[in-house]
Write a protein that holds these residues in place. Structure first.
Motif, short mmCIF file in Angstrom:
data_model
loop_
_atom_site.label_atom_id
_atom_site.label_comp_id
_atom_site.label_asym_id
_atom_site.label_seq_id
_atom_site.Cartn_x
_atom_site.Cartn_y
_atom_site.Cartn_z
N UNK A 134 0.83 -1.20 0.00
CA UNK A 134 0.00 0.00 0.00
C UNK A 134 0.87 1.26 0.00
N UNK A 158 1.99 -8.09 -14.52
CA UNK A 158 0.91 -8.89 -13.94
C UNK A 158 0.89 -8.77 -12.42
N UNK A 188 2.22 -6.44 -10.36
CA UNK A 188 1.90 -5.12 -9.79
C UNK A 188 0.44 -4.73 -10.02
N UNK A 189 -0.12 -5.12 -11.17
CA UNK A 189 -1.54 -4.84 -11.39
C UNK A 189 -2.42 -5.64 -10.43
N UNK A 190 -1.96 -6.85 -10.11
CA UNK A 190 -2.69 -7.66 -9.13
C UNK A 190 -2.58 -7.03 -7.74
N UNK A 202 -2.46 -3.88 -7.01
CA UNK A 202 -3.38 -2.74 -6.89
C UNK A 202 -4.82 -3.22 -6.73
N UNK A 203 -5.25 -4.15 -7.60
CA UNK A 203 -6.61 -4.68 -7.47
C UNK A 203 -6.84 -5.28 -6.09
N UNK A 206 -5.30 -4.66 -3.24
CA UNK A 206 -5.32 -3.67 -2.16
C UNK A 206 -6.70 -3.04 -2.02
N UNK A 207 -7.37 -2.82 -3.15
CA UNK A 207 -8.69 -2.18 -3.08
C UNK A 207 -9.80 -3.17 -2.75
N UNK A 208 -9.55 -4.48 -2.94
CA UNK A 208 -10.59 -5.46 -2.65
C UNK A 208 -9.97 -6.72 -2.05
N UNK A 232 -12.00 -9.89 -2.15
CA UNK A 232 -12.12 -10.54 -3.46
C UNK A 232 -10.82 -11.26 -3.82
N UNK A 233 -9.71 -10.80 -3.27
CA UNK A 233 -8.40 -11.36 -3.62
C UNK A 233 -7.62 -11.83 -2.39
N UNK A 254 -3.97 -17.08 -9.18
CA UNK A 254 -3.86 -16.23 -10.37
C UNK A 254 -2.43 -16.18 -10.88
N UNK A 264 -0.16 -18.47 -10.44
CA UNK A 264 0.19 -19.78 -11.01
C UNK A 264 -0.45 -19.97 -12.40
N UNK A 265 -1.67 -19.48 -12.56
CA UNK A 265 -2.29 -19.52 -13.90
C UNK A 265 -1.46 -18.74 -14.91
N UNK A 303 -13.16 -1.08 -10.21
CA UNK A 303 -12.53 -2.35 -10.63
C UNK A 303 -13.60 -3.41 -10.92
N UNK A 341 -5.28 -6.94 -14.22
CA UNK A 341 -4.00 -6.90 -13.50
C UNK A 341 -2.87 -6.64 -14.50
N UNK A 342 -2.85 -7.43 -15.56
CA UNK A 342 -1.77 -7.28 -16.54
C UNK A 342 -1.75 -5.85 -17.11
N UNK A 380 -0.72 -3.12 -14.40
CA UNK A 380 0.70 -3.20 -14.06
C UNK A 380 1.58 -2.71 -15.21
N UNK A 400 -4.82 -25.61 -22.25
CA UNK A 400 -4.24 -25.72 -20.92
C UNK A 400 -4.21 -27.18 -20.47
#
Lengths: 210, 210
Positions: free
Chosen positions: A105, A163, A165-167, A169-170, A172-174, A177-178, A186, A188-189, B128, B162-163, B166, B198
């Protein structure tokens, strides 16, 4: 009042750092002021100017603290090489625990400040360069081992950092959900996607609607 | 001085918005103050308090402006459905042009503010959620058409956001390293990864070093 003895000064410096961290955690860099830090310490703003003659000195100290705190976090055990090593580096970037989330954060909050200042912006760009350089050898080894198909390790590093850093941010806001397991699944995918055989570049493979 | 006529007031409101945007573009939300906006307009801070009685009112107006400006940007033509539609939505998020970069920079800068304020944080979380909901139907159709293998469209949407976000941050700090064509190539690589067959979940396929 005599100046504090060296030991006292050291202890006071630690108090100052703790107060700076407390303000950053609660309000981010946008809320980092001499007044807020002084209030967190229960001292006068005037006293604090002995440590930080300017807002800029305070910000510099806060960024140093953030680097230190990040470097000292307990890292995941890292396999010596290959995709597993990249995974460990990337997991270290995610806000999986409350302490990680607090640190993430503050990093995200620092981007506002950095984007508005050429010197800080260049420092942040260097940080990204170093992060990609940390990841690159893992992708090089992964390629040499056949864990991933041919591909430019520098590009893979940039994609993986994007991937992650965008994860951040998402998440941190939810955070609901994450949670940790969703973030890990996510990641690993994403990494599994890197391992799959790719159609030849420019070939007739599947195209995302170009 | 008499109060301005309604037409004048409208014109003045536009001036105010332009000044707010100018300050945001140069200094981000961290530099958004009544004083800075007044200086950009060449008026007194006192005059500006007729429009914004508080910092909070100024911030709310700035966020509204950012939403408006984002909604009004020239969007890429969107294929009606499938992966090409998701690609168009994601391209719209990237700082491909200087105008896009200016807007992205202000969005990234708003995260510091939003993370420090429960109401703003909830608004950002909703943003988001809406963005993922915008992408989801494209992935649903892509799956139905066989463009991508089976997978949860909500998870795909979260991964794609996310991708993209970021990549936005990395590109803002190093525009020279991430010119338009590199950003587009990276997005296309990412989307191509989604189209590849996959290994079955939990099966014996390639594993990123779990």
């Amino acid at each position: 009042m005599p100046p504090p003895a060296p030991g006292d000064r050291e202890a006071r410096r630690k108090d100052v750092s703790e107060a700076v961290w407390q303000v950053l955690a609660a309000r981010g860099f946008g809320g980092l002021t001499l007044r807020a830090v002084a209030a967190a310490m229960g001292v006068s703003t005037g006293m604090l100017t002995h440590y930080f003659p300017s807002k800029r000195a305070l910000v510099t100290h806060a960024l140093d603290l953030l680097e230190e705190n990040t470097a000292q976090r307990s890292r995941r055990a890292r396999p010596s090489a290959g995709l597993g090593g990249a995974r460990a580096v990337l997991l270290d970037l995610l806000p999986l625990t409350p302490a990680d989330a607090g640190r993430s954060r503050i990093w995200v909050s620092s981007w506002d400040l950095s984007l508005a200042d050429d010197a800080l912006s260049a420092q942040q760009a260097d940080r990204y360069t170093r992060l990609r350089a940390t990841l690159r050898p893992f992708f090089e080894t992964a390629r040499a081992r056949g864990e991933i198909p041919a591909g430019d390790p520098e590009h893979l590093a940039a994609a993986a950092v994007a991937f992650a850093h965008g994860l951040v941010v998402q998440a941190l806001f939810a955070p609901g959900r994450f949670p940790e397991e969703v973030q890990i699944a996510m990641l690993d995918d994403f990494l599994t996607g890197l391992t799959l055989p790719r159609p030849p570049a420019g070939g007739g493979g599947p195209s995302p609607g170009r």
